[in-house]
Write a protein that holds these residues in place. Structure first.
Motif, PDB file in Angstrom:
ATOM      1  N   UNK A  86       0.850  -1.193   0.000  1.00 10.54           N
ATOM      2  CA  UNK A  86       0.000   0.000   0.000  1.00 10.54           C
ATOM      3  C   UNK A  86       0.890   1.249   0.000  1.00 10.54           C
ATOM      4  N   UNK A  87       0.644   2.128  -0.968  1.00 11.79           N
ATOM      5  CA  UNK A  87       1.447   3.340  -1.104  1.00 11.79           C
ATOM      6  C   UNK A  87       2.731   3.135  -1.878  1.00 11.79           C
ATOM      7  N   UNK A  88       3.060   1.878  -2.188  1.00 10.61           N
ATOM      8  CA  UNK A  88       4.286   1.561  -2.932  1.00 10.61           C
ATOM      9  C   UNK A  88       3.956   0.723  -4.164  1.00 10.61           C
ATOM     10  N   UNK A  89       2.781   0.967  -4.742  1.00 13.70           N
ATOM     11  CA  UNK A  89       2.318   0.156  -5.865  1.00 13.70           C
ATOM     12  C   UNK A  89       3.255   0.253  -7.073  1.00 13.70           C
ATOM     13  N   UNK A  90       3.808   1.446  -7.306  1.00 14.04           N
ATOM     14  CA  UNK A  90       4.728   1.603  -8.435  1.00 14.04           C
ATOM     15  C   UNK A  90       5.948   0.689  -8.279  1.00 14.04           C
ATOM     16  N   UNK A  91       6.470   0.610  -7.055  1.00 13.38           N
ATOM     17  CA  UNK A  91       7.615  -0.272  -6.810  1.00 13.38           C
ATOM     18  C   UNK A  91       7.225  -1.733  -7.016  1.00 13.38           C
ATOM     19  N   UNK A  92       6.020  -2.085  -6.600  1.00 11.19           N
ATOM     20  CA  UNK A  92       5.525  -3.449  -6.776  1.00 11.19           C
ATOM     21  C   UNK A  92       5.507  -3.821  -8.256  1.00 11.19           C
ATOM     22  N   UNK A  93       4.889  -2.970  -9.078  1.00 13.72           N
ATOM     23  CA  UNK A  93       4.772  -3.302 -10.498  1.00 13.72           C
ATOM     24  C   UNK A  93       6.116  -3.249 -11.211  1.00 13.72           C
ATOM     25  N   UNK A  94       7.002  -2.370 -10.776  1.00 12.12           N
ATOM     26  CA  UNK A  94       8.354  -2.334 -11.350  1.00 12.12           C
ATOM     27  C   UNK A  94       9.069  -3.655 -11.075  1.00 12.12           C
ATOM     28  N   UNK A  95       8.937  -4.147  -9.844  1.00 13.02           N
ATOM     29  CA  UNK A  95       9.572  -5.410  -9.479  1.00 13.02           C
ATOM     30  C   UNK A  95       8.951  -6.582 -10.242  1.00 13.02           C
ATOM     31  N   UNK A  96       7.626  -6.575 -10.392  1.00 10.30           N
ATOM     32  CA  UNK A  96       6.954  -7.661 -11.112  1.00 10.30           C
ATOM     33  C   UNK A  96       7.377  -7.697 -12.582  1.00 10.30           C
ATOM     34  N   UNK A  97       7.470  -6.527 -13.195  1.00 13.99           N
ATOM     35  CA  UNK A  97       7.885  -6.461 -14.601  1.00 13.99           C
ATOM     36  C   UNK A  97       9.323  -6.960 -14.744  1.00 13.99           C
ATOM     37  N   UNK A  98      10.171  -6.574 -13.824  1.00 17.81           N
ATOM     38  CA  UNK A  98      11.564  -7.020 -13.865  1.00 17.81           C
ATOM     39  C   UNK A  98      11.661  -8.540 -13.711  1.00 17.81           C
ATOM     40  N   UNK A  99      10.826  -9.100 -12.838  1.00 14.46           N
ATOM     41  CA  UNK A  99      10.886 -10.538 -12.563  1.00 14.46           C
ATOM     42  C   UNK A  99      10.209 -11.379 -13.645  1.00 14.46           C
ATOM     43  N   UNK A 100       9.018 -10.953 -14.102  1.00 18.37           N
ATOM     44  CA  UNK A 100       8.208 -11.803 -14.975  1.00 18.37           C
ATOM     45  C   UNK A 100       8.139 -11.352 -16.429  1.00 18.37           C
ATOM     46  N   UNK A 101       8.160 -10.039 -16.662  1.00 19.30           N
ATOM     47  CA  UNK A 101       7.999  -9.536 -18.021  1.00 19.30           C
ATOM     48  C   UNK A 101       6.984  -8.414 -18.059  1.00 19.30           C
ATOM     49  N   UNK A 102       6.639  -7.974 -19.261  1.00 18.75           N
ATOM     50  CA  UNK A 102       5.764  -6.809 -19.391  1.00 18.75           C
ATOM     51  C   UNK A 102       4.386  -7.012 -18.772  1.00 18.75           C
ATOM     52  N   UNK A 103       3.870  -5.925 -18.247  1.00 22.52           N
ATOM     53  CA  UNK A 103       2.537  -5.948 -17.646  1.00 22.52           C
ATOM     54  C   UNK A 103       1.482  -6.138 -18.729  1.00 22.52           C
ATOM     55  N   UNK A 104       0.457  -6.954 -18.467  1.00 22.57           N
ATOM     56  CA  UNK A 104      -0.635  -7.087 -19.442  1.00 22.57           C
ATOM     57  C   UNK A 104      -1.258  -5.724 -19.737  1.00 22.57           C
ATOM     58  N   UNK A 105      -1.684  -5.535 -20.978  1.00 21.11           N
ATOM     59  CA  UNK A 105      -2.229  -4.242 -21.369  1.00 21.11           C
ATOM     60  C   UNK A 105      -3.672  -4.083 -20.912  1.00 21.11           C
ATOM     61  N   UNK A 106      -3.940  -2.941 -20.337  1.00 22.50           N
ATOM     62  CA  UNK A 106      -5.289  -2.583 -19.899  1.00 22.50           C
ATOM     63  C   UNK A 106      -6.108  -2.257 -21.145  1.00 22.50           C
TER      64      UNK A 106
END
Length: 82
Positions: free
Chosen positions: A34-54
Motif C-alpha cells: 500500500x502506497x508503494x504500488x509503483x515499486x511493486x509493479x516495477x519489481x513484477x515487470x523485472x521478474x516476470x515480463x511486461x505488464x498485461x495491457x489494460x
C-alpha cells in the motif's frame, strides 16, 4: 471498458498471466505494498515480463478476444473486487 483497471485489477491481470497460483494472495500483497504500488509493479515487470495491457488504453479497434491476456477481462468480471 469505461475506466482503467484499478490497482487490484492490474495485479489480478499480472498474476493471471504469469503466476496464477498467487491469485489467492492478492489482498495481502496489496496491503503489504500500500502506497508503494509503483515499486511493486516495477519489481513484477523485472521478474516476470511486461505488464498485461489494460483494454481501456487500447484502441477501439482491438476489441477482439484473441488478445494475449488469457481472458483476464472475463476473469475480472467474475471476481468480487470490492
Amino acid at each position: 471498458p469505461t475506466a482503467p483497471w484499478t490497482t487490484k485489477e492490474r495485479l489480478i491481470a499480472f498474476y493471471t498471466k504469469y503466476q496464477p497460483d498467487k491469485l489467492d494472495g492478492i489482498d495481502g500483497i496489496l496491503e503489504k505494498y500500500a502506497g508503494k504500488e509503483d515499486k511493486l509493479f516495477t519489481a513484477l515487470v523485472k521478474k516476470y515480463g511486461p505488464e498485461p495491457e489494460d483494454p481501456f488504453y487500447l484502441g477501439s479497434d482491438s476489441d477482439d478476444d484473441d488478445s494475449e491476456d488469457g481472458g483476464v477481462n472475463e476473469q475480472l468480471e467474475g471476481m468480487d473486487l470490492g
